[in-house]
Design a protein around this motif. Structure first.
Motif, PDB file in Angstrom:
ATOM      1  N   CYS A 224       0.829  -1.203   0.000  1.00 29.63           N
ATOM      2  CA  CYS A 224       0.000   0.000   0.000  1.00 29.63           C
ATOM      3  C   CYS A 224       0.866   1.257   0.000  1.00 29.63           C
ATOM      4  N   LEU A 225       1.911   1.248   0.813  1.00 31.82           N
ATOM      5  CA  LEU A 225       2.816   2.392   0.873  1.00 31.82           C
ATOM      6  C   LEU A 225       3.475   2.648  -0.481  1.00 31.82           C
ATOM      7  N   ILE A 226       3.991   1.592  -1.096  1.00 28.82           N
ATOM      8  CA  ILE A 226       4.684   1.741  -2.376  1.00 28.82           C
ATOM      9  C   ILE A 226       3.726   2.222  -3.456  1.00 28.82           C
ATOM     10  N   THR A 227       2.520   1.657  -3.492  1.00 26.52           N
ATOM     11  CA  THR A 227       1.536   2.021  -4.510  1.00 26.52           C
ATOM     12  C   THR A 227       1.139   3.485  -4.421  1.00 26.52           C
ATOM     13  N   THR A 228       0.881   3.964  -3.209  1.00 28.03           N
ATOM     14  CA  THR A 228       0.422   5.346  -3.059  1.00 28.03           C
ATOM     15  C   THR A 228       1.559   6.359  -3.210  1.00 28.03           C
ATOM     16  N   LEU A 229       2.785   5.970  -2.892  1.00 26.31           N
ATOM     17  CA  LEU A 229       3.903   6.887  -3.082  1.00 26.31           C
ATOM     18  C   LEU A 229       4.117   7.222  -4.558  1.00 26.31           C
ATOM     19  N   LYS A 230       3.792   6.312  -5.451  1.00 25.48           N
ATOM     20  CA  LYS A 230       3.977   6.567  -6.886  1.00 25.48           C
ATOM     21  C   LYS A 230       2.647   6.846  -7.597  1.00 25.48           C
ATOM     22  N   LEU A 231       1.671   7.333  -6.847  1.00 32.13           N
ATOM     23  CA  LEU A 231       0.332   7.568  -7.392  1.00 32.13           C
ATOM     24  C   LEU A 231       0.364   8.627  -8.491  1.00 32.13           C
ATOM     25  N   TYR A 232      -0.196   8.296  -9.642  1.00 29.63           N
ATOM     26  CA  TYR A 232      -0.256   9.240 -10.754  1.00 29.63           C
ATOM     27  C   TYR A 232      -1.577   9.160 -11.512  1.00 29.63           C
ATOM     28  N   ASP A 233      -1.974   7.953 -11.955  1.00 29.59           N
ATOM     29  CA  ASP A 233      -3.066   7.823 -12.912  1.00 29.59           C
ATOM     30  C   ASP A 233      -4.403   8.341 -12.391  1.00 29.59           C
ATOM     31  N   VAL A 234      -4.741   8.032 -11.143  1.00 35.95           N
ATOM     32  CA  VAL A 234      -6.016   8.486 -10.581  1.00 35.95           C
ATOM     33  C   VAL A 234      -6.059  10.006 -10.518  1.00 35.95           C
ATOM     34  N   ILE A 235      -4.955  10.632 -10.118  1.00 40.54           N
ATOM     35  CA  ILE A 235      -4.911  12.094 -10.025  1.00 40.54           C
ATOM     36  C   ILE A 235      -5.011  12.729 -11.407  1.00 40.54           C
ATOM     37  N   ALA A 236      -4.319  12.142 -12.394  1.00 43.16           N
ATOM     38  CA  ALA A 236      -4.328  12.699 -13.738  1.00 43.16           C
ATOM     39  C   ALA A 236      -5.737  12.755 -14.313  1.00 43.16           C
ATOM     40  N   VAL A 237      -6.551  11.748 -14.044  1.00 36.96           N
ATOM     41  CA  VAL A 237      -7.902  11.692 -14.590  1.00 36.96           C
ATOM     42  C   VAL A 237      -8.883  12.453 -13.709  1.00 36.96           C
ATOM     43  N   LEU A 238      -8.754  12.322 -12.396  1.00 38.07           N
ATOM     44  CA  LEU A 238      -9.764  12.847 -11.482  1.00 38.07           C
ATOM     45  C   LEU A 238      -9.663  14.366 -11.310  1.00 38.07           C
ATOM     46  N   THR A 239      -8.471  14.893 -11.079  1.00 39.44           N
ATOM     47  CA  THR A 239      -8.335  16.328 -10.802  1.00 39.44           C
ATOM     48  C   THR A 239      -7.318  17.033 -11.696  1.00 39.44           C
ATOM     49  N   GLY A 240      -6.447  16.268 -12.370  1.00 40.73           N
ATOM     50  CA  GLY A 240      -5.399  16.900 -13.166  1.00 40.73           C
ATOM     51  C   GLY A 240      -4.451  17.718 -12.314  1.00 40.73           C
ATOM     52  N   GLY A 241      -4.311  17.357 -11.031  1.00 43.02           N
ATOM     53  CA  GLY A 241      -3.432  18.089 -10.139  1.00 43.02           C
ATOM     54  C   GLY A 241      -4.067  19.309  -9.500  1.00 43.02           C
ATOM     55  N   GLY A 242      -5.284  19.665  -9.909  1.00 45.38           N
ATOM     56  CA  GLY A 242      -5.957  20.846  -9.386  1.00 45.38           C
ATOM     57  C   GLY A 242      -6.813  20.523  -8.178  1.00 45.38           C
ATOM     58  N   PRO A 243      -7.515  21.525  -7.687  1.00 40.52           N
ATOM     59  CA  PRO A 243      -7.490  22.930  -8.146  1.00 40.52           C
ATOM     60  C   PRO A 243      -6.248  23.670  -7.646  1.00 40.52           C
ATOM     61  N   ALA A 244      -5.697  24.502  -8.502  1.00 39.76           N
ATOM     62  CA  ALA A 244      -4.517  25.326  -8.170  1.00 39.76           C
ATOM     63  C   ALA A 244      -3.362  24.485  -7.639  1.00 39.76           C
ATOM     64  N   ASN A 245      -3.103  23.349  -8.320  1.00 39.28           N
ATOM     65  CA  ASN A 245      -1.991  22.447  -7.980  1.00 39.28           C
ATOM     66  C   ASN A 245      -2.108  21.835  -6.583  1.00 39.28           C
ATOM     67  N   ALA A 246      -3.306  21.845  -6.014  1.00 38.99           N
ATOM     68  CA  ALA A 246      -3.472  21.363  -4.641  1.00 38.99           C
ATOM     69  C   ALA A 246      -3.349  19.856  -4.531  1.00 38.99           C
ATOM     70  N   THR A 247      -3.618  19.138  -5.617  1.00 38.91           N
ATOM     71  CA  THR A 247      -3.592  17.667  -5.549  1.00 38.91           C
ATOM     72  C   THR A 247      -2.499  17.074  -6.436  1.00 38.91           C
ATOM     73  N   GLN A 248      -1.419  17.793  -6.576  1.00 42.70           N
ATOM     74  CA  GLN A 248      -0.277  17.254  -7.328  1.00 42.70           C
ATOM     75  C   GLN A 248       0.534  16.326  -6.438  1.00 42.70           C
ATOM     76  N   SER A 249       0.542  15.047  -6.765  1.00 44.73           N
ATOM     77  CA  SER A 249       1.447  14.136  -6.063  1.00 44.73           C
ATOM     78  C   SER A 249       2.854  14.342  -6.611  1.00 44.73           C
ATOM     79  N   THR A 250       3.830  13.769  -5.938  1.00 48.05           N
ATOM     80  CA  THR A 250       5.213  13.901  -6.400  1.00 48.05           C
ATOM     81  C   THR A 250       5.397  13.265  -7.770  1.00 48.05           C
TER      82      THR A 250
END
Length: 296
Positions: A224-250
């Motif tokens: 679980c730790l490894i999976t969430t540390l490299k989280l990208y795809d869900v954020i890209a589709v769901l919020t695109g890192g927004g609003p105002a870059n608030a949900t940008q994972s590393t």
């Protein structure tokens, strides 16, 4: 047809396949890793023909980059939240579904479906639920729980909460399967002996269940730790890192730096930091949980 052997008369066996595996490992893992490490010390960009060596400049810039520091904070929030929720709910569901009848097997299969689906597909499904006119808002308005639609993806707090819910929903499926397999490996005789000794439900859980499922818990928590540390795809589709870059994972910021800002060298330094961070977190968690297994 006789198998070909070298002059010494000994068969090669599976050695050629092993060398092929080593070559593929070097080609698709080691070479990109060392190439990214080298690029992290340069100002590599596809927009310029040559790149210059800049030493540790990319790494020093990282820790004065507010977007990168916020991405680390956001990633940490998601990692902790998802790991705790997924393992807690997964263990509860596994205990409820730890039966051998056909109905329980069907329910376990249904719970595992989110893990089988692509993260992109899951994110699209949840985006249709969480948008302003999505299914959730329509339901909440019709039953009178809210007067107007809630901006689940429109504010930083609610968007972070929504991402944690979606990723937890995916990860709970995996945790449930791991804990179910661990519970089914516990001998029934141990529970009977605990009952004879007068142990109640909590006593059996503390002294029988937890020690026996501890290895499964280690696997579930670390993955679980490894999976969430490299989280990208869900954020890209769901919020695109927004609003105002608030949900940008590393990981999302890494991709943005590389393919939107065209800063390959800078993105490579982010990748190296994320690699080291993931290794440290996973190793530390494994060490702590293995020690806990011995103590239980």
């Amino acid at each position: 047809m006789p198998s070909r052997t070298p002059r010494g008369g000994r068969s090669l066996g599976l050695a050629p396949l092993a060398w092929i595996a080593v070559a593929l490992y070097a080609m698709f893992l080691l070479f990109p890793l060392f190439q990214s490490l080298f690029w992290s010390f340069t100002d590599k960009s596809p927009l310029q023909g040559r790149s210059d060596f800049v030493g540790l400049a990319n790494y020093t810039d990282l820790f004065s980059d507010d977007l990168f520091l916020h991405s680390l904070l956001f990633t940490g929030i998601v990692v902790v939240s998802v790991t705790v929720v997924a393992n807690t709910v997964g263990l509860l569901l596994a205990m409820l579904l730890n039966k051998s009848t056909a109905n329980y097997r069907v329910m376990r299969t249904l719970i595992f479906i989110p893990q089988v689906l692509s993260g992109v597909i899951v994110a699209f499904i949840w985006r249709s639920i969480l948008t302003q006119n999505g299914l959730l808002n329509v339901f909440l308005v019709k039953v009178g729980l809210v007067e107007e639609p809630v901006a689940w993806l429109g504010s930083s707090g609610l968007a972070t909460f929504s991402i944690c819910v979606v990723v937890s929903w995916i990860t709970i499926a995996f945790a449930t399967v791991v804990y179910t397999a661990s519970l089914q490996s516990v001998p029934a005789e141990l529970y009977e002996a605990a009952r004879v000794d007068g142990a109640g439900f909590l006593g059996r859980f503390r002294h029988v269940t937890l020690p026996m499922i501890a290895p499964g818990m280690t696997i579930s928590v670390v993955l679980c730790l490894i999976t969430t540390l490299k989280l990208y795809d869900v954020i890209a589709v769901l919020t695109g890192g927004g609003p105002a870059n608030a949900t940008q994972s590393t990981a999302y910021y890494l991709v943005t730096a590389a393919f939107t800002d065209n800063r390959f060298g800078y993105a490579s330094s982010i990748a190296m930091v994320l690699l080291v961070l993931t290794a440290l977190v996973s190793y530390s968690a494994t060490h702590v949980l293995r020690k806990r297994e011995a103590d239980l």
